[in-house]
Motif scaffolding. Structure first.
Motif, short mmCIF file in Angstrom:
data_model
loop_
_atom_site.label_atom_id
_atom_site.label_comp_id
_atom_site.label_asym_id
_atom_site.label_seq_id
_atom_site.Cartn_x
_atom_site.Cartn_y
_atom_site.Cartn_z
N ALA A 159 -6.46 -7.12 -10.08
CA ALA A 159 -6.01 -5.74 -9.83
C ALA A 159 -4.48 -5.66 -9.89
O ALA A 159 -3.91 -4.74 -10.49
CB ALA A 159 -6.51 -5.27 -8.47
N ARG B 197 -2.11 -3.51 -12.64
CA ARG B 197 -1.07 -2.52 -12.29
C ARG B 197 0.28 -2.90 -12.89
O ARG B 197 1.03 -2.05 -13.33
CB ARG B 197 -0.97 -2.39 -10.77
CG ARG B 197 -2.17 -1.70 -10.17
CD ARG B 197 -1.84 -0.94 -8.91
NE ARG B 197 -3.02 -0.21 -8.44
CZ ARG B 197 -3.90 -0.70 -7.56
NH1 ARG B 197 -3.71 -1.87 -7.01
NH2 ARG B 197 -4.94 0.02 -7.21
N GLU C 115 -5.66 2.91 -13.61
CA GLU C 115 -5.61 2.83 -12.14
C GLU C 115 -7.04 2.69 -11.58
O GLU C 115 -7.27 1.90 -10.66
CB GLU C 115 -4.90 4.08 -11.57
CG GLU C 115 -4.94 4.22 -10.05
CD GLU C 115 -4.39 3.01 -9.30
OE1 GLU C 115 -3.59 2.24 -9.85
OE2 GLU C 115 -4.79 2.82 -8.11
N ARG D 212 -8.54 -0.30 -9.33
CA ARG D 212 -9.27 -0.02 -8.08
C ARG D 212 -10.62 -0.74 -8.03
O ARG D 212 -11.03 -1.20 -6.97
CB ARG D 212 -9.49 1.49 -7.92
CG ARG D 212 -8.32 2.24 -7.35
CD ARG D 212 -8.08 1.92 -5.87
NE ARG D 212 -9.20 2.31 -5.02
CZ ARG D 212 -9.64 1.60 -3.99
NH1 ARG D 212 -9.08 0.48 -3.64
NH2 ARG D 212 -10.67 2.03 -3.27
N TYR D 213 -11.32 -0.82 -9.18
CA TYR D 213 -12.61 -1.54 -9.16
C TYR D 213 -12.38 -2.99 -8.71
O TYR D 213 -13.12 -3.50 -7.87
CB TYR D 213 -13.27 -1.55 -10.55
CG TYR D 213 -13.98 -0.26 -10.90
CD1 TYR D 213 -14.97 0.25 -10.06
CD2 TYR D 213 -13.66 0.44 -12.05
CE1 TYR D 213 -15.62 1.44 -10.37
CE2 TYR D 213 -14.31 1.62 -12.37
CZ TYR D 213 -15.29 2.12 -11.54
OH TYR D 213 -15.94 3.28 -11.85
N GLU E 94 -9.82 -4.24 -7.02
CA GLU E 94 -9.32 -4.26 -5.65
C GLU E 94 -10.46 -4.00 -4.65
O GLU E 94 -10.62 -4.72 -3.67
CB GLU E 94 -8.28 -3.14 -5.54
CG GLU E 94 -7.49 -3.05 -4.31
CD GLU E 94 -6.41 -1.98 -4.52
OE1 GLU E 94 -5.23 -2.34 -4.54
OE2 GLU E 94 -6.76 -0.79 -4.69
N TYR E 95 -11.25 -2.98 -4.96
CA TYR E 95 -12.34 -2.59 -4.05
C TYR E 95 -13.35 -3.72 -3.90
O TYR E 95 -13.71 -4.12 -2.79
CB TYR E 95 -13.01 -1.32 -4.61
CG TYR E 95 -14.24 -0.88 -3.86
CD1 TYR E 95 -14.14 -0.20 -2.64
CD2 TYR E 95 -15.51 -1.13 -4.36
CE1 TYR E 95 -15.28 0.22 -1.96
CE2 TYR E 95 -16.65 -0.72 -3.68
CZ TYR E 95 -16.53 -0.05 -2.48
OH TYR E 95 -17.65 0.35 -1.81
N SER F 51 -15.71 8.57 -6.26
CA SER F 51 -14.67 7.64 -6.69
C SER F 51 -15.26 6.24 -6.78
O SER F 51 -16.47 6.05 -6.78
CB SER F 51 -13.51 7.71 -5.69
OG SER F 51 -12.40 7.06 -6.22
N THR F 52 -14.37 5.26 -6.82
CA THR F 52 -14.80 3.86 -6.90
C THR F 52 -15.82 3.52 -5.81
O THR F 52 -16.74 2.74 -6.02
CB THR F 52 -13.56 2.95 -6.65
OG1 THR F 52 -12.47 3.51 -7.34
CG2 THR F 52 -13.80 1.53 -7.07
#
Ligand code: NAD
Length: 482
Positions: free
Chosen positions: A78, A82, A108, A112-113, A115-116, A442-443
């Motif tokens: 992630a 970025r 972004e 997020r995928y 990171e999440y 969202s994610t």
């Protein structure tokens, strides 16, 4: 690492020494001009076999890493995404055609995928089930093994991330097959993953058309399949999966209803429905394809949405207009054919419908009024910037029209009366419903369809279920048996 488009891309299979140059290459082209961007390796069935073998070889070490370590590696992906957001967005915008700002949002979303799901790595807990004092029963959640992932061309990067992030976190390895007209971002993503510490063979990318797709979906060595694309291809993938009894997640098309009740805030409805159908030139499975509008506000709605449609600027995605070109020539022709079908069926073409007189696959926002839900333009997924507006007389008729399609991906209700909106949301047969907005969620929220829109859910914690299977372990504690 600075990301620039290469002249030529090889497959991503196993270690560097295991990877070899392809025998054939195909061109991926800029949909705004038709000019080639790069040469990309054409994977054969043999290449897919090598990729699956590489993924299987890498599996034991990857799945036995501690969840914390897997989470840390995936989190680094992630961060790297970025760091390279601008370059990735430019590559995606050029290869796919979407406006740069939409490509930036996708990048972004991609970060997020990772990171999440990285955050879930150390929380994939099992349960203990009480069976009495003589037994200890517990469940563990285990990876399937090698995940095969077949990707469409409308969100090439973010759909790849949507499947790869949970698959890797859960301890699977993966073989990804991008769509032939948009292979570049997945190839760059694989490079970023390697830099972030994903070991060779854990993520493999086989580029090409249907041939590697067929080889992947029918391969005996694939333990789990994730497919996003059209209904006919989804059917073929499911048939292949049946032969090897492989679990499959299908994210297919939609023909989504946006119901506008007489008490709706019309400015809000027009804003969201135009965003819902014209974003990414309508090439979105969850698009607001059918506006079902109460007859008392029908004319005003049509007038306002036509004005909005006519305000869109068009141009190459990299110039960041409101709308870019359609992704490729064959698809462009298919969308234009639907415009003819709509006119022949007797719908009124209010605006758009004529391609721009320039290179590239540009079609302005198009609105049909006087649409009957039996018409093909109301039943079939056009997958372009074409809105059909259908009148209704009362709530029951709106729901009946909304559900009278073979798809059930998303739907929406616009109403100031939240009780009415929620009652209707419950009656819409779809995997997701938006109230007074479009593309909600969202994610973190589950996404998928009912009916022919698919099987299973991606995104959110529920998305992990596609990449994990439950093992039950039952332990006899009865000392009398000793
Ligand atoms: P497609 O079905 O033509 O292709 C999807 C992928 O399958 C591509 O990578 C393609 O090369 C591969 N493929 C083609 N033939 C194959 C075969 N016989 N076996 C295995 N793989 C094969 O779809 P598309 O035109 O790329 O994408 C558009 C469709 O995707 C639309 O219907 C859209 O609604 C759907 N879609 C759904 C979602 C969702 O999440 N529900 C998201 C995006 C797109």
């Amino acid at each position: 690492m600075a990301i620039a488009t290469n002249e030529r891309y090889e497959l991503v299979i196993g270690t560097e020494s295991e990877n070899r140059s392809a025998e054939e290459y195909f061109s991926t082209t800029d949909p705004a001009t038709g000019d080639p961007i790069a040469e990309v390796a054409t994977a054969t069935a043999d290449d897919v076999d090598r990729a699956v073998t590489a993924a299987r070889t890498a599996l034991p070490a990857w799945r036995s890493k501690s969840p914390v370590e897997r989470g840390q590696i995936v989190h680094r992906i992630a961060e790297r995404i970025r760091e390279h957001a601008d370059e990735l967005a430019t590559i995606e915008s050029r290869d796919q055609g979407k406006p740069l700002s939409q490509a930036r949002d996708d990048v972004e979303g991609t970060a997020r995928y990772f990171e999440y799901y990285a955050g879930t790595a150390d929380k994939l807990e099992g349960e203990s089930i009480p069976l009495g004092e003589d037994t200890l029963d517990l469940t563990t959640r285990e990876p399937y093994g090698v995940s095969g992932q077949i990707i469409p061309w409308n969100f090439p990067l973010s759909i790849t991330a949507r499947g790869v992030a949970p698959a890797l976190v859960a301890g699977n390895t993966a073989v990804v097959k991008p769509a032939p007209t948009t292979p570049l971002s997945a190839l760059h993503l694989a490079e970023i993953c390697a830099e972030a510490g994903v070991p060779d063979g854990v993520l493999n990318v086989v580029t090409g058309g249907a041939e590697p797709g067929v080889a992947l979906s029918s391969h005996e060595g694939i333990d789990q399949l994730t497919f996003t694309g059209s209904v006919p291809t989804g059917e073929a993938v499911m048939r292949s999966a049946a032969e090897t009894i492989t679990p499959v997640t299908l994210e297919l098309g939609g023909k989504n209803p946006a119901i506008v009740m007489p008490d709706a805030d019309l400015d809000e409805a027009v804003f969201w429905i135009s965003a819902g159908i014209f974003t990414n030139a309508g090439q979105i499975c969850s698009a607001a394809d059918r506006a079902l509008v109460h007859e008392s506000i029908y004319d005003e709605f049509v007038e306002r949405i036509v004005a909005r449609a006519e305000s869109y600027t068009l141009g190459p995605g990299t110039d960041d207009p409101d709308m870019g070109p359609l992704n490729h020539a064959e698809h462009f022709d298919s969308v234009l054919e639907y415009i003819d079908v709509g006119t022949t069926e007797g719908a009124t073409l209010e605006t758009g419908g004529e391609p721009l007189d320039r290179d590239g696959h540009f079609l302005p926002p198009t609105v049909f009024s006087d649409v009957d839900n039996d018409m093909r333009i109301a039943q079939e997924e056009i997958f372009g910037p074409v809105l059909t507006v259908i009148p209704f007389a009362d709530r029951d008729e709106a729901i009946a029209i909304a559900n009278d399609v073979e798809f059930g991906l998303t739907g929406g209700v616009f109403s100031r009366d939240i009780k009415q909106a929620l009652t209707m949301a419950r009656r819409i047969d779809a995997g997701g419903v938006y109230v007074n907005e479009w593309f909600g969620g969202s994610t973190e929220t589950p996404f998928g369809g009912t009916k022919k829109s698919g099987i299973g859910r991606e995104k959110g914690l529920e998305g992990l279920d596609s990449y994990l299977q439950t093992k039950n372990i039952s332990v006899n504690l009865d000392e009398r048996n000793d």
